[in-house]
Design a protein around this motif. Sequence first.
Motif, PDB file in Angstrom:
ATOM      1  N   ILE A 196      -7.616   9.112   7.621  1.00  0.00           N
ATOM      2  CA  ILE A 196      -6.441   9.619   8.919  1.00  0.00           C
ATOM      3  C   ILE A 196      -6.956  10.413   9.757  1.00  0.00           C
ATOM      4  CG2 ILE A 196      -5.919  11.080   7.046  1.00  0.00           C
ATOM      5  CD1 ILE A 196      -3.227  11.395   7.688  1.00  0.00           C
ATOM      6  N   ARG A 197      -6.711  10.642  11.232  1.00  0.00           N
ATOM      7  CA  ARG A 197      -6.667  11.492  11.628  1.00  0.00           C
ATOM      8  C   ARG A 197      -6.450  13.060  10.584  1.00  0.00           C
ATOM      9  NH1 ARG A 197      -3.164   9.430  15.169  1.00  0.00           N
ATOM     10  NH2 ARG A 197      -2.388  11.694  15.661  1.00  0.00           N
ATOM     11  N   LYS A 198      -7.028  14.410  11.253  1.00  0.00           N
ATOM     12  CA  LYS A 198      -7.495  15.205  11.176  1.00  0.00           C
ATOM     13  C   LYS A 198      -6.452  16.294  10.753  1.00  0.00           C
ATOM     14  CE  LYS A 198     -12.407  16.445  11.398  1.00  0.00           C
ATOM     15  NZ  LYS A 198     -13.606  17.116  11.862  1.00  0.00           N
ATOM     16  N   ASP A 199      -5.954  16.013  12.270  1.00  0.00           N
ATOM     17  CA  ASP A 199      -4.269  16.726  13.010  1.00  0.00           C
ATOM     18  C   ASP A 199      -3.069  15.767  12.234  1.00  0.00           C
ATOM     19  OD1 ASP A 199      -4.450  14.026  13.719  1.00  0.00           O
ATOM     20  OD2 ASP A 199      -3.956  15.096  15.792  1.00  0.00           O
ATOM     21  N   LEU A 200      -3.197  14.601  11.830  1.00  0.00           N
ATOM     22  CA  LEU A 200      -1.690  14.421  11.028  1.00  0.00           C
ATOM     23  C   LEU A 200      -2.146  14.852   9.194  1.00  0.00           C
ATOM     24  CD1 LEU A 200       0.388  11.779  11.924  1.00  0.00           C
ATOM     25  CD2 LEU A 200      -1.491  10.493  10.549  1.00  0.00           C
ATOM     26  N   ALA A 201      -3.797  14.729   9.699  1.00  0.00           N
ATOM     27  CA  ALA A 201      -3.090  15.422   7.853  1.00  0.00           C
ATOM     28  C   ALA A 201      -2.748  16.939   7.688  1.00  0.00           C
ATOM     29  CB  ALA A 201      -4.850  14.959   7.092  1.00  0.00           C
ATOM     30  N   GLU A 202      -3.323  17.635   9.120  1.00  0.00           N
ATOM     31  CA  GLU A 202      -3.216  18.837   8.350  1.00  0.00           C
ATOM     32  C   GLU A 202      -1.173  18.813   8.694  1.00  0.00           C
ATOM     33  OE1 GLU A 202      -4.970  21.332  11.310  1.00  0.00           O
ATOM     34  OE2 GLU A 202      -7.018  20.894  10.449  1.00  0.00           O
ATOM     35  N   GLU A 203      -1.071  17.555   9.704  1.00  0.00           N
ATOM     36  CA  GLU A 203       1.001  18.127   9.974  1.00  0.00           C
ATOM     37  C   GLU A 203       1.496  17.080   8.824  1.00  0.00           C
ATOM     38  OE1 GLU A 203       1.249  15.698  13.654  1.00  0.00           O
ATOM     39  OE2 GLU A 203       0.551  16.663  14.725  1.00  0.00           O
ATOM     40  N   THR A 204       1.255  16.450   8.151  1.00  0.00           N
ATOM     41  CA  THR A 204       1.793  16.064   7.394  1.00  0.00           C
ATOM     42  C   THR A 204       1.837  16.123   5.926  1.00  0.00           C
ATOM     43  OG1 THR A 204       0.062  14.509   6.491  1.00  0.00           O
ATOM     44  CG2 THR A 204       1.401  13.859   8.014  1.00  0.00           C
ATOM     45  N   GLU A 205       0.453  17.485   5.662  1.00  0.00           N
ATOM     46  CA  GLU A 205       0.095  17.901   4.527  1.00  0.00           C
ATOM     47  C   GLU A 205       0.037  17.767   3.566  1.00  0.00           C
ATOM     48  OE1 GLU A 205       3.332  20.778   3.701  1.00  0.00           O
ATOM     49  OE2 GLU A 205       2.976  22.322   5.191  1.00  0.00           O
ATOM     50  N   ILE A 206      -0.978  16.223   3.534  1.00  0.00           N
ATOM     51  CA  ILE A 206      -0.893  15.263   2.769  1.00  0.00           C
ATOM     52  C   ILE A 206      -1.101  16.059   1.444  1.00  0.00           C
ATOM     53  CG2 ILE A 206      -3.057  14.489   3.539  1.00  0.00           C
ATOM     54  CD1 ILE A 206      -2.479  11.575   3.019  1.00  0.00           C
TER      55      ILE A 206
END
Length: 70
Positions: free
Chosen positions: A36-46
């Motif tokens: 996963i992209r780092k920015d997407l991981a932060e946005e989705t709070e995975i």
Amino acid sequence: AGQVLNVESREIGSEKLLIMFPVTDFTDSITCKIFIRKDLAEETEIFEFIKKKNFLKIKGTAQFDSFSKQ
């Protein structure tokens, strides 16, 4: 579906993250990997969902991992 046993993450390059976590249904276990992209991981709070002792239902393709030989 099963319980998460552990969670590890590693940076791959400057923009991607590899999340690895074994999941068990108490008869067998399998290691799941998410790229996963780092920015997407932060946005989705995975990491709020993927944490030790949480139960997850996962959909994906089971493949041989030539890197870890599993």
